[in-house]
Design a protein around this motif. Structure first.
Motif, mmCIF file in Angstrom:
data_model
loop_
_atom_site.group_PDB
_atom_site.id
_atom_site.type_symbol
_atom_site.label_atom_id
_atom_site.label_comp_id
_atom_site.label_asym_id
_atom_site.label_seq_id
_atom_site.Cartn_x
_atom_site.Cartn_y
_atom_site.Cartn_z
ATOM 1 N N ARG A 1 0.741 -1.280 0.006
ATOM 2 C CA ARG A 1 0.043 0.078 -0.199
ATOM 3 C C ARG A 1 0.925 1.306 0.144
ATOM 4 O O ARG A 1 0.512 2.318 -0.784
ATOM 5 C CB ARG A 1 -0.673 0.223 1.251
ATOM 6 C CG ARG A 1 -1.851 -1.354 1.243
ATOM 7 C CD ARG A 1 -3.097 -0.826 2.153
ATOM 8 N NE ARG A 1 -2.397 -0.968 3.677
ATOM 9 C CZ ARG A 1 -2.377 -1.711 4.319
ATOM 10 N NH1 ARG A 1 -2.953 -3.102 4.142
ATOM 11 N NH2 ARG A 1 -1.831 -1.827 5.664
ATOM 12 N N GLY B 1 -9.025 -4.452 0.331
ATOM 13 C CA GLY B 1 -8.260 -3.302 0.739
ATOM 14 C C GLY B 1 -7.392 -2.708 -0.075
ATOM 15 O O GLY B 1 -7.217 -1.495 -0.629
ATOM 16 N N ARG C 1 -10.089 1.491 6.095
ATOM 17 C CA ARG C 1 -10.825 1.385 4.726
ATOM 18 C C ARG C 1 -9.911 0.440 3.972
ATOM 19 O O ARG C 1 -10.382 -0.468 3.134
ATOM 20 C CB ARG C 1 -10.920 2.705 4.018
ATOM 21 C CG ARG C 1 -11.335 2.579 2.558
ATOM 22 C CD ARG C 1 -11.610 3.875 2.039
ATOM 23 N NE ARG C 1 -11.886 4.116 0.763
ATOM 24 C CZ ARG C 1 -13.105 3.922 0.303
ATOM 25 N NH1 ARG C 1 -14.261 3.594 0.997
ATOM 26 N NH2 ARG C 1 -13.294 3.981 -1.152
ATOM 27 N N TYR C 2 -8.677 0.385 4.213
ATOM 28 C CA TYR C 2 -7.778 -0.427 3.220
ATOM 29 C C TYR C 2 -7.091 -1.624 4.034
ATOM 30 O O TYR C 2 -6.197 -2.029 3.721
ATOM 31 C CB TYR C 2 -6.516 0.555 2.835
ATOM 32 C CG TYR C 2 -7.070 1.905 2.154
ATOM 33 C CD1 TYR C 2 -7.843 1.884 1.117
ATOM 34 C CD2 TYR C 2 -6.344 3.133 2.701
ATOM 35 C CE1 TYR C 2 -8.381 3.156 0.651
ATOM 36 C CE2 TYR C 2 -6.832 4.236 1.988
ATOM 37 C CZ TYR C 2 -7.814 4.293 1.150
ATOM 38 O OH TYR C 2 -8.054 5.324 0.725
ATOM 39 N N SER D 1 -2.657 5.533 3.743
ATOM 40 C CA SER D 1 -2.772 4.129 3.227
ATOM 41 C C SER D 1 -2.527 3.285 4.451
ATOM 42 O O SER D 1 -2.815 1.951 4.103
ATOM 43 C CB SER D 1 -1.416 4.018 2.424
ATOM 44 O OG SER D 1 -0.310 3.926 3.283
ATOM 45 N N THR E 1 -9.036 -1.281 -3.201
ATOM 46 C CA THR E 1 -9.898 -0.121 -2.781
ATOM 47 C C THR E 1 -8.851 1.184 -2.812
ATOM 48 O O THR E 1 -9.090 2.316 -3.293
ATOM 49 C CB THR E 1 -10.632 -0.231 -1.611
ATOM 50 O OG1 THR E 1 -11.398 -1.246 -1.472
ATOM 51 C CG2 THR E 1 -11.077 1.070 -1.238
ATOM 52 N N LEU E 2 -7.619 0.863 -2.135
ATOM 53 C CA LEU E 2 -6.462 1.914 -2.283
ATOM 54 C C LEU E 2 -6.267 2.387 -3.628
ATOM 55 O O LEU E 2 -6.247 3.318 -3.929
ATOM 56 C CB LEU E 2 -5.294 1.271 -1.652
ATOM 57 C CG LEU E 2 -4.156 2.350 -1.763
ATOM 58 C CD1 LEU E 2 -4.185 3.479 -0.700
ATOM 59 C CD2 LEU E 2 -2.903 1.561 -1.059
#
Length: 739
Positions: A564, A609, A697-698, A693, A612-613
């Motif tokens: 990420r 995740g 959410r990730y 990051s 999504t990132l």
């Protein structure tokens, strides 16, 4: 009806000429066959080996004019007429009767201008003139064939339509250009064909057509007569926007994929999947790319290639989309669907080398025609391929026409030119004594340099809104500089140095990253010397290099956090973006071109995740001008922290054109959270966190700031004010002045 000149050769008897025809060695069949004025009348000859009888029919009413008389050799039939007439042949084969016009009654099909432009290397529309062209001549439908083979003694078109018999359709030679052509009536789309070529040493293996517009599905190797592409395009809005675009100043995020291994559908045996065809790819790939937020896709070469394991990088049909995924019409439909969905299409294109399969271009007419003769120039030892002799006008023009064919015929938005470095240097991957210097004694390949400059000039004139991108791995100066200023003229260059350095850095255990600090800072010393694209391509996830996720050090959590962080570093770094399929959700395995991506991984939170990132990074990249407007200018970047090697922290500002808000980017490349880390900022007030990051959410640890942070009037990093940040572990923060 066209009257051929009478007489076959000089100082050679007619009987000897017919025997040469019987042996398939005669180089001028039109001098013997078809209608000829002889004496006070017309003689018509046809050579139909294996046919016991041929009748001549009146083309106007189909009535029989007469039986043709067997001639000097078996299969030769002749008839004497008092005056010329339009005629057809009725050929009686042992098991069938065939009616057709006589190919040798038609005049030459190629005009002087076509021949001249081809010889000069400036024929822009070879795909519409050479190869197999469905056409009508004198009201008769058929196919015109044209092929370059200047050192051949005889060339014939062969296929199921003539039982693969090279005696049936030998071609006419345009001697000044070495081009052979013939019009064969009553053939149509779908016919399989090849060329039978008699070289100096005898008959060569059957050759596929270098300018074929379609080909058989591998492992079959025949060329296929294709209908002219008549496609009802619906991408006017896209093309209009493309013509008005300024790609150097706009977000360009490319999803690279191999069409055959992106996703499979169930096979009949329910064990092995089957690659999606173009319609299925349009239905499934386009929504996925839209969801991810990429602006373009880039397809590994889809030009027909015999060996699937080359991934398309050893193509033999530079004008034909591979039959693996459907027809040329289907491919056009796929491009059109991408455009209607707002997605550009870039193709990988290979003008550097070609495979040495016996049905291909290698020693095409028995001589080194498309390649250099000397192996020090014409053989690529890394890939066991032949190197195009781009200094030869006809080869130079052949490849320019190929590039234009994809850009114009299929509305392709850009070409990524493969292996440019191997083209630029005569000693590329060669030891001392294994290469031939240029005429000045240097290592530069002057012919290839001229070709690349000409390619970019021609594309800039003919298709000015199309991109041409160089995969060039050396420090060659001026790859993206205009040709008028001595550059190569590309729109973008893959930044291979950035890729190697940054992947090397993030593959290190964070404990040792302080010793490799320069690997991340070095790229920004030359980041504005070219218009760069940052590539994480297919080459980085094969051949034992491990997948992108598996390159990351540490335990499972650290691997995801590192990746990420790396994506956030890449998307916030100057340069356009390219990511290979599967990397966006963290595939564990290396890419396998025979399989499909491991889609089942998206049932797990860490993989979702990561995806999504990538979606959010693309969204931020598109939305914020500071991340894309000044990619090629030092004015778009400012270092804040580049020397904190102890903590492996980096911070910079990204800037857009006047009026655009700057973005603050901070990276922590260690798993150690860092509280109250002070960073200077250029504006007083509140700064809003746009991306963390490490956010929940990730599937991160949810450390670090959210929302807004106020500045303090305390100088840092050359700024009069600063903010305190709690840096999350292995993470990136991106902030912006609050509105």
């Amino acid at each position: 009806m066209k009257m051929n000149e009478s007489g076959a050769t000089t100082n050679v008897s007619r009987q000897t000429a017919f025997q040469s025809l019987e042996r398939a060695e005669h180089g001028d069949p039109f001098a013997l066959l078809g209608p000829h004025s002889e004496g006070t009348g017309t003689v018509i000859r046809t050579y139909q080996p294996g046919a016991p009888r041929v009748e001549l029919l009146d083309a106007r009413n189909g009535e029989i004019i007469g039986d043709m008389i067997p001639g000097e050799i078996s299969g030769l039939f002749t008839i004497q007429l008092s005056e010329p007439c339009e005629y057809r042949l009725r050929i009686h084969w042992p098991d069938a009767v065939q009616e057709t016009e006589d190919p040798y009654a038609f005049a030459a099909q190629l005009g002087e201008l076509d021949i001249y432009l081809f010889s000069e290397g400036n024929h822009r529309e070879l795909g519409k003139v050479f190869g197999a062209q469905v056409s009508t001549c004198g009201g008769i439908k058929g196919v015109r064939f044209a092929v370059w083979a200047p050192n051949a003694r005889r060339v014939s078109v062969v296929g199921p339509f003539n039982s693969w018999d090279g005696r049936r359709h030998p071609m006419r030679l345009h001697r000044s250009a070495g081009v052979w052509e013939i019009f064969i009536p009553r053939l149509g789309p779908g016919e399989v064909y090849k060329y039978e070529i008699l070289g100096e040493q005898g008959v060569l293996p059957l050759r596929a057509d270098p300018v074929a517009l379609a080909a058989q599905l591998p492992p079959q190797t025949g060329s296929v007569v294709a209908s002219p592409l008549v496609f009802d395009w619906h991408d006017d809005d896209w093309m209009r926007r493309r013509n008005q675009a300024h790609p150097h100043q706009e977000p360009l995020a490319v999803y690279e994929l191999h069409a055959g291994s992106w996703r499979h559908r169930a096979g009949e045996d329910h064990d092995e999947g089957v690659p999606l065809n173009w319609q299925q790819l349009a239905a499934e790939l386009i929504p996925y790319v839209q969801e991810l937020g990429f602006s373009h896709i880039e397809l590994l070469p889809i030009m027909e290639h015999p060996f699937g394991g080359s991934w398309g990088y050893q193509p033999l049909s530079q004008f034909a989309p591979t039959a693996r995924y459907g027809s040329p019409h289907d491919f056009a439909g796929f491009v059109d669907a991408c455009h209607r969905a707002g997605i550009g299409v870039i193709l990988d294109w290979v003008p550097a080398h070609f495979p040495n399969d016996e049905h291909g271009l290698a020693r095409f007419d028995g001589t080194a025609l498309y390649e250099y003769e000397h192996p020090f120039e014409g053989y690529h030892q890394d890939w066991n391929t032949c190197i195009y002799n781009l200094g030869r006008n006809e080869v130079h023009g052949f490849m320019i026409a190929s590039a234009l064919h994809w850009l114009q015929t299929y509305h392709i938005d850009g070409l990524r030119v493969d292996a440019v470095a191997s083209m630029l240097y005569r000693d590329y991957s060669r030891k001392a004594g294994e290469w031939i210097p240029n005429r000045h004694g240097g290592r530069e390949n002057l012919e290839a340099i001229d070709f690349l400059r000409h390619l970019n000039d021609v594309v800039g004139t003919e298709v000015p809104s199309a991109l041409v991108i160089a995969e060039e791995s050396t420090a060659w100066p001026g790859v993206c500089r205009p040709t008028r200023e001595g550059g190569l003229g590309f729109d973008f260059k893959w930044n291979m140095g950035w890729m190697h350095d940054s992947l090397g850095y993030v593959s290190q255990d964070p404990m040792y990253r302080s010793h490799h600090h320069h690997e991340l800072t070095f790229g920004l010393l030359y980041a504005f010397s070219e218009r760069f694209m940052l590539p994480i391509s297919h080459d980085e996830v094969v051949h034992g290099k491990k997948s992108l996720l598996d390159k990351m050090p540490g335990d499972r959590w650290q691997k995801f956090a590192n990746l990420r962080l790396y994506f956030s570093f890449m998307w916030s770094h100057p340069g356009k973006k390219l990511l290979f399929m599967g990397c966006e959700f963290g595939q564990w395995r290396e890419w396998n071109h025979d399989g499909q991506l491991d889609w089942y991984l998206l049932q797990y939170g860490e993989h979702r995740g990561l995806k999504t990132l990538v979606q959010d990074l693309n969204g931020l990249y598109r939305k914020e001008p500071a991340l894309h407007q000044l990619d090629e200018s030092e004015a778009g970047f400012e270092w804040l922290i580049g020397d904190d090697w102890t903590n492996s922290v980096f911070a910079w500002l990204r800037k857009g054109e006047e009026g655009a808000e700057p973005l603050l980017v901070v990276h922590n490349f260690t798993p150690t959270p860092r509280a109250n880390y002070r960073v200077g900022v250029p504006a007083v007030g509140e700064w809003e966190v746009l991306l963390n990051s490490d956010a929940e959410r990730y599937q991160g640890s949810a450390a670090g700031p959210l929302g807004r942070l106020a500045t303090e009037q305390r100088e840092a990093h050359g700024k009069a004010q600063s903010i305190l940040l709690d840096l999350p572990p292995l993470a990136t923060l991106i902030l912006k002045p609050a509105a």
